[in-house]
Scaffold this motif. Structure first.
Motif, short mmCIF file in Angstrom:
data_model
loop_
_atom_site.label_atom_id
_atom_site.label_comp_id
_atom_site.label_asym_id
_atom_site.label_seq_id
_atom_site.Cartn_x
_atom_site.Cartn_y
_atom_site.Cartn_z
N SER A 28 -13.59 -9.44 -20.00
CA SER A 28 -12.67 -10.08 -20.91
C SER A 28 -11.39 -10.55 -20.22
N GLN A 29 -11.03 -9.93 -19.14
CA GLN A 29 -9.81 -10.32 -18.43
C GLN A 29 -10.06 -11.39 -17.37
N GLU A 30 -11.29 -11.55 -16.93
CA GLU A 30 -11.60 -12.50 -15.86
C GLU A 30 -12.93 -13.20 -16.10
N PRO A 31 -13.03 -14.02 -17.15
CA PRO A 31 -14.32 -14.67 -17.47
C PRO A 31 -14.81 -15.62 -16.39
N ASP A 32 -13.91 -16.13 -15.55
CA ASP A 32 -14.33 -17.04 -14.48
C ASP A 32 -15.07 -16.32 -13.36
N CYS A 33 -15.09 -15.00 -13.37
CA CYS A 33 -15.79 -14.23 -12.34
C CYS A 33 -17.20 -13.83 -12.78
N LEU A 34 -17.62 -14.26 -13.98
CA LEU A 34 -18.92 -13.87 -14.52
C LEU A 34 -19.81 -15.09 -14.70
N THR A 35 -21.05 -14.99 -14.21
CA THR A 35 -22.05 -16.03 -14.41
C THR A 35 -23.27 -15.39 -15.05
N ILE A 36 -23.72 -15.95 -16.18
CA ILE A 36 -24.89 -15.43 -16.88
C ILE A 36 -25.91 -16.55 -16.96
N GLY A 37 -27.14 -16.28 -16.51
CA GLY A 37 -28.20 -17.29 -16.52
C GLY A 37 -28.84 -17.49 -17.88
N ASP A 38 -29.73 -18.46 -17.96
CA ASP A 38 -30.44 -18.80 -19.20
C ASP A 38 -31.38 -17.67 -19.63
N GLY A 39 -31.52 -17.50 -20.94
CA GLY A 39 -32.49 -16.57 -21.49
C GLY A 39 -32.22 -15.11 -21.20
N THR A 40 -30.98 -14.76 -20.94
CA THR A 40 -30.61 -13.38 -20.62
C THR A 40 -30.28 -12.61 -21.89
N VAL A 41 -30.67 -11.34 -21.94
CA VAL A 41 -30.35 -10.47 -23.07
C VAL A 41 -29.47 -9.33 -22.57
N ILE A 42 -28.28 -9.21 -23.15
CA ILE A 42 -27.35 -8.14 -22.83
C ILE A 42 -27.20 -7.30 -24.09
N ASP A 43 -27.65 -6.06 -24.04
CA ASP A 43 -27.69 -5.21 -25.22
C ASP A 43 -26.31 -4.65 -25.55
N GLU A 44 -26.23 -3.95 -26.70
CA GLU A 44 -24.95 -3.48 -27.20
C GLU A 44 -24.31 -2.42 -26.31
N MET A 45 -22.98 -2.32 -26.44
CA MET A 45 -22.15 -1.36 -25.73
C MET A 45 -22.32 -1.43 -24.22
N THR A 46 -22.54 -2.64 -23.71
CA THR A 46 -22.67 -2.87 -22.27
C THR A 46 -21.32 -3.26 -21.71
N PHE A 47 -21.02 -2.77 -20.53
CA PHE A 47 -19.73 -3.05 -19.90
C PHE A 47 -19.97 -3.74 -18.56
N ILE A 48 -19.43 -4.95 -18.42
CA ILE A 48 -19.53 -5.68 -17.16
C ILE A 48 -18.11 -5.92 -16.66
N GLN A 49 -17.82 -5.41 -15.49
CA GLN A 49 -16.46 -5.46 -14.95
C GLN A 49 -16.44 -6.25 -13.66
N ALA A 50 -15.43 -7.12 -13.51
CA ALA A 50 -15.34 -7.94 -12.30
C ALA A 50 -14.09 -7.63 -11.47
N HIS A 51 -13.43 -6.51 -11.76
CA HIS A 51 -12.25 -6.16 -10.96
C HIS A 51 -12.20 -4.67 -10.69
N THR A 52 -11.51 -4.31 -9.63
CA THR A 52 -11.24 -2.91 -9.31
C THR A 52 -9.79 -2.80 -8.86
N VAL A 53 -9.28 -1.59 -8.91
CA VAL A 53 -7.96 -1.30 -8.34
C VAL A 53 -8.21 -0.31 -7.22
N GLU A 54 -7.96 -0.75 -6.00
CA GLU A 54 -8.19 0.08 -4.82
C GLU A 54 -6.91 0.17 -4.01
N GLN A 55 -6.44 1.38 -3.81
CA GLN A 55 -5.21 1.63 -3.05
C GLN A 55 -4.06 0.76 -3.57
N ARG A 56 -3.87 0.78 -4.88
CA ARG A 56 -2.81 0.05 -5.58
C ARG A 56 -2.93 -1.47 -5.42
N CYS A 57 -4.12 -1.96 -5.13
CA CYS A 57 -4.34 -3.41 -4.98
C CYS A 57 -5.45 -3.85 -5.94
#
Length: 127
Positions: A28-57
């Motif tokens: 939700s914070q970085e939609p430009d980092c996510l690509t979803i192909g055709d005909g894909t099914v993502i079930d409920e309560m799934t979490f897809i994350q495109a960022h991390t915080v490592e050593q305060r970065c």
């Protein structure tokens, strides 16, 4: 539960992508980092994350979900993952940072590992 169909070719979701959502979080914070192909099914309560915080970065990594992929209920996909076409991730599974699932493979567990003896992504995965 709500059902969302993404059919816009200029969105992050591919054509006829089905998202079964209830507390679904899709980069939700970085939609430009996510690509979803055709005909894909993502079930409920799934979490897809495109960022991390490592050593305060704050670090961003693309997440690529191929065509015909199934991501099970309550699963988590971490940054830098690539899920190949026709692959399936089981319910309540954790795909670790930077993992690559080959096309047509089936993975499950915490952390997710390939299922032995799997014959194809169409077969249902049990948690």
């Amino acid at each position: 539960m709500c059902v969302i169909y993404y059919e816009l070719s200029d969105s992050a979701g591919g054509r006829l992508t089905l998202l079964l959502c209830m507390l679904l979080v899709l980069c939700s914070q970085e939609p430009d980092c996510l690509t979803i192909g055709d005909g894909t099914v993502i079930d409920e309560m799934t979490f897809i994350q495109a960022h991390t915080v490592e050593q305060r970065c704050l670090k961003f990594h693309d997440v690529v979900v191929g065509s015909g992929v199934t991501i099970g209920c309550g699963s988590c996909v971490l940054p830098g993952c690539c899920i190949g076409d026709g692959a399936a991730l089981g319910d309540v599974s954790l795909l670790m940072k930077g993992e690559t699932m080959p096309p047509g493979s089936m993975w499950k567990g915490v952390p997710a590992v390939p299922c032995l003896g799997a014959t194809g992504a169409a077969r249902r995965i049990g948690a």
